[in-house]
Design an enzyme around this catalytic site. Structure first.
Site, PDB file in Angstrom:
ATOM      1  N   ARG A  83       0.848  -1.189   0.000  1.00 29.33           N
ATOM      2  CA  ARG A  83       0.000   0.000   0.000  1.00 29.33           C
ATOM      3  C   ARG A  83       0.891   1.248   0.000  1.00 29.33           C
ATOM      4  O   ARG A  83       1.782   1.370   0.851  1.00 29.33           O
ATOM      5  CB  ARG A  83      -0.905  -0.015   1.243  1.00 29.33           C
ATOM      6  CG  ARG A  83      -1.714   1.239   1.430  1.00 29.33           C
ATOM      7  CD  ARG A  83      -2.734   1.131   2.560  1.00 29.33           C
ATOM      8  NE  ARG A  83      -3.339   2.429   2.758  1.00 29.33           N
ATOM      9  CZ  ARG A  83      -3.336   3.118   3.899  1.00 29.33           C
ATOM     10  NH1 ARG A  83      -2.792   2.602   5.000  1.00 29.33           N
ATOM     11  NH2 ARG A  83      -3.872   4.308   3.971  1.00 29.33           N
ATOM     12  N   HIS A 127      -3.261  10.838   1.465  1.00 23.13           N
ATOM     13  CA  HIS A 127      -2.678  10.538   2.775  1.00 23.13           C
ATOM     14  C   HIS A 127      -2.050  11.837   3.293  1.00 23.13           C
ATOM     15  O   HIS A 127      -0.844  11.943   3.482  1.00 23.13           O
ATOM     16  CB  HIS A 127      -1.668   9.396   2.667  1.00 23.13           C
ATOM     17  CG  HIS A 127      -1.351   8.714   3.978  1.00 23.13           C
ATOM     18  ND1 HIS A 127      -1.483   7.349   4.180  1.00 23.13           N
ATOM     19  CD2 HIS A 127      -0.907   9.211   5.159  1.00 23.13           C
ATOM     20  CE1 HIS A 127      -1.111   7.041   5.415  1.00 23.13           C
ATOM     21  NE2 HIS A 127      -0.762   8.159   6.034  1.00 23.13           N
ATOM     22  N   GLU A 172      -7.511   7.890   6.944  1.00 23.63           N
ATOM     23  CA  GLU A 172      -7.803   8.385   8.290  1.00 23.63           C
ATOM     24  C   GLU A 172      -8.444   9.769   8.311  1.00 23.63           C
ATOM     25  O   GLU A 172      -7.869  10.746   8.822  1.00 23.63           O
ATOM     26  CB  GLU A 172      -6.520   8.371   9.139  1.00 23.63           C
ATOM     27  CG  GLU A 172      -5.956   6.962   9.304  1.00 23.63           C
ATOM     28  CD  GLU A 172      -4.686   6.888  10.146  1.00 23.63           C
ATOM     29  OE1 GLU A 172      -4.038   7.934  10.345  1.00 23.63           O
ATOM     30  OE2 GLU A 172      -4.348   5.790  10.590  1.00 23.63           O
ATOM     31  N   ASN A 294      -7.439   0.947  10.143  1.00 23.65           N
ATOM     32  CA  ASN A 294      -6.097   1.077  10.732  1.00 23.65           C
ATOM     33  C   ASN A 294      -6.233   0.992  12.246  1.00 23.65           C
ATOM     34  O   ASN A 294      -7.014   1.755  12.833  1.00 23.65           O
ATOM     35  CB  ASN A 294      -5.465   2.434  10.393  1.00 23.65           C
ATOM     36  CG  ASN A 294      -5.290   2.657   8.893  1.00 23.65           C
ATOM     37  OD1 ASN A 294      -5.468   1.745   8.093  1.00 23.65           O
ATOM     38  ND2 ASN A 294      -4.930   3.873   8.519  1.00 23.65           N
ATOM     39  N   TYR A 296      -4.093   0.829  16.032  1.00 26.92           N
ATOM     40  CA  TYR A 296      -2.853   0.889  16.818  1.00 26.92           C
ATOM     41  C   TYR A 296      -3.093   0.558  18.286  1.00 26.92           C
ATOM     42  O   TYR A 296      -2.428  -0.281  18.844  1.00 26.92           O
ATOM     43  CB  TYR A 296      -2.174   2.255  16.649  1.00 26.92           C
ATOM     44  CG  TYR A 296      -1.598   2.388  15.251  1.00 26.92           C
ATOM     45  CD1 TYR A 296      -0.322   1.953  14.958  1.00 26.92           C
ATOM     46  CD2 TYR A 296      -2.373   2.882  14.195  1.00 26.92           C
ATOM     47  CE1 TYR A 296       0.197   2.013  13.667  1.00 26.92           C
ATOM     48  CE2 TYR A 296      -1.871   2.947  12.899  1.00 26.92           C
ATOM     49  CZ  TYR A 296      -0.585   2.506  12.639  1.00 26.92           C
ATOM     50  OH  TYR A 296      -0.090   2.546  11.355  1.00 26.92           O
ATOM     51  N   GLU A 355      -3.554  -0.827   8.146  1.00 30.14           N
ATOM     52  CA  GLU A 355      -2.350  -0.458   8.915  1.00 30.14           C
ATOM     53  C   GLU A 355      -2.410  -1.107  10.288  1.00 30.14           C
ATOM     54  O   GLU A 355      -3.482  -1.114  10.921  1.00 30.14           O
ATOM     55  CB  GLU A 355      -2.257   1.060   9.172  1.00 30.14           C
ATOM     56  CG  GLU A 355      -1.849   1.897   8.002  1.00 30.14           C
ATOM     57  CD  GLU A 355      -1.751   3.387   8.347  1.00 30.14           C
ATOM     58  OE1 GLU A 355      -1.496   3.743   9.516  1.00 30.14           O
ATOM     59  OE2 GLU A 355      -1.948   4.191   7.424  1.00 30.14           O
TER      60      GLU A 355
HETATM   61  O1  IFM Z   1       2.515   7.067  10.341  1.00 24.33           O
HETATM   62  C1  IFM Z   1       1.142   7.043  10.572  1.00 24.33           C
HETATM   63  C2  IFM Z   1       0.372   6.933   9.272  1.00 24.33           C
HETATM   64  O2  IFM Z   1       0.700   7.952   8.394  1.00 24.33           O
HETATM   65  C3  IFM Z   1      -1.109   7.007   9.541  1.00 24.33           C
HETATM   66  N1  IFM Z   1      -1.495   6.040  10.539  1.00 24.33           N
HETATM   67  C4  IFM Z   1      -0.730   5.980  11.750  1.00 24.33           C
HETATM   68  C5  IFM Z   1       0.751   5.879  11.444  1.00 24.33           C
HETATM   69  C6  IFM Z   1       1.573   5.826  12.743  1.00 24.33           C
HETATM   70  O3  IFM Z   1       1.352   6.980  13.502  1.00 24.33           O
END
Ligand code: IFM
Length: 451
Positions: A83, A127, A172, A294, A296, A355
């Site tokens: 990606r 992005h 995002e 995405n 985290y 992500e």
């Molecule tokens: O680096 C970023 C990415 O650009 C968008 N999602 C989160 C990642 C980590 O912070």
């Protein structure tokens, strides 16, 4: 074969895709090459004090010039997909008008190179590197930017639509709205708090217009999203914290997923959306081939003190190990998110994790080995969390690791390393980390197990 490799692939269904993700401003450099126009990130990074180490993306990983070396790494990794994002100001330097041929040709070569390497291209159209000229006209506060985005999507679809396997129109939109327009930590740093809410609608409209343009061009690939989602966890058992967490869930998750997946805004925020909302929602909720998500970590939330401009405060959920960024490592949060989405949205298309990854500042040792066991543990645990969600009924079809290589981490500059490949930002030498070999083994083991 190591036990973590076998564990990581257990429970993943046939046809599951493995990939890695990057983004234009974070890796390309070549800030003015071949007619590229300035983006809001060129402007933001030039302002003193914005980026913790004072750096910019002017050179970054110099991927624009070293893309064939990076393609070799992608080929060597052996994952199914890659990606990347297309820099709008390379294609249309001021965000409208005719194509800048040299800029679009870069992505044309990259897509061909990926296909020759047997890798499925996944293209993100936006992005975060908005052409500065559009920001000068109001940026995503202006409906016009969404209309321009639809036109840009049509130009890219016309050129790459026969070869890109997956499309993610907007990366995002919630991060752009909140961190770029409500707050000031990302470009364009407007600091508008709740007055930023129209940005959400215009980004979603941009998504809808891009989907329409891609469908009109009969692109051969699948069309989805790449939205950041986080479970919102109250930081105490109090009713006030529970209410604050429910509000954050609405603001961060539902505001961006409900319009796409249900065709409506959450009641609490609908009135803030600029019209014509009903017509726009029909575009925004066009059927998708996949929902790109995405993940985290979960967000910890507490109620804000009386008189605060916003009704909540964010805090770290405690009791978990953390990444180099200080983000809690909570694989169960991913299982929760995937199963909650499955329950919440009955018409949800298959999910692709567009992500997931972690920053750890591990560099080469005396023998040149980058032994990032902490990243292996993180990825292993999150792949197992995906398998747990699938076992509980979630339809997850792929996992793209953020990121292929260390890169420019926005306001954190070069201080946070998310890559499977280490980049020395002085010499630009790339060194695959141990996690790179581990991920390659995971892909091989999965294929051997499902062949
Ligand atoms: O680096 C970023 C990415 O650009 C968008 N999602 C989160 C990642 C980590 O912070």
């Amino acid at each position: 074969m190591s036990s973590t490799v076998q564990r990581a692939v257990g429970g993943l269904p046939p046809g599951f895709l493995f990939g890695t993700s990057t983004a234009s401003y974070q890796i390309e450099g070549a800030a003015t090459a071949d007619g590229k126009g300035p983006s809001i990130w060129d402007t933001f990074t030039a302002e003193p004090g914005r980026i913790v180490d004072g750096s910019t993306g002017d050179v970054a990983c110099d991927h624009y010039h070293r893309w064939s070396e990076d393609l070799e790494l992608i080929r060597r990794l052996g994952a199914d997909g890659y990606r990347f994002s297309i820099a709008w100001p390379r294609v249309q330097p001021s965000g409208s008008g005719p194509v800048n041929e040299a800029g679009l040709a870069f992505y044309d070569r990259l897509v061909d190179g990926l296909l020759e390497a047997g890798v499925q291209p996944m293209a993100t159209l936006y992005h975060w590197d908005l052409p500065q000229a559009l920001e000068d006209g109001g940026g995503w506060l202006s409906r016009d930017t969404a209309l321009r985005f639809g036109e840009y999507a049509a130009l890219v679809a016309d050129r790459l639509g026969d070869r890109v396997a997956h499309w993610c129109p907007v990366n995002e939109p919630n991060v752009v709205t909140m961190n770029g327009y409500a707050l000031t930590d990302l470009a364009p740093a407007r600091g508008l708090l709740f007055d930023a809410l129209p940005v959400a609608h215009h980004l979603l409209l941009g998504h809808g217009l891009a989907v329409q343009a891609l469908r009109a061009a009969s692109v051969s690939g699948q069309i989805g999203t790449a939205t950041n989602h986080q479970p919102a966890w109250p930081l105490s058992g109090s009713e006030a914290d529970a209410a604050a967490a429910a509000f954050v869930d609405t603001l961060w998750n539902r505001l961006f997923a409900d319009p796409v997946l249900l065709g409506r805004y959450p009641d609490e925020l609908a009135a803030a959306m600029p019209g014509p909302v009903a017509e726009d929602l029909a575009l925004i909720s066009q059927p998708l081939d996949f929902y790109g998500l995405n993940y985290y970590n979960p967000i910890g939330v507490r109620a804000a003190p009386e008189g605060s401009p916003v009704p909540f405060e964010n805090g770290e959920v405690g009791g978990y190990p953390t990444t180099g960024f200080g983000w809690p490592i909570v694989p169960a949060g991913l299982t929760e998110l995937l199963t909650d989405f499955t329950a919440r949205y009955p018409g949800l298309p298959p999910i692709i994790l567009t992500e997931n990854g972690c920053s750890f500042d591990t560099g080469p040792d005396d023998d040149g080995v980058v032994d990032d066991q902490a990243r292996i543990d993180y990825l292993d645990a999150h792949l197992r969390a995906v398998a747990d969600a699938i076992a509980a009924g979630a339809d997850v079809r792929g996992y793209y690791c953020w990121s292929l290589m260390d890169n420019f981490e926005w306001a954190d500059g070069y201080t946070q390393r998310f890559g499977l490949v280490h980049v020395d930002f002085d010499t630009l030498v790339r060194t695959p980390k141990r996690s790179f070999d581990w991920y390659a083994d995971v892909v091989r083991a999965y294929r051997a197990g499902t062949a």
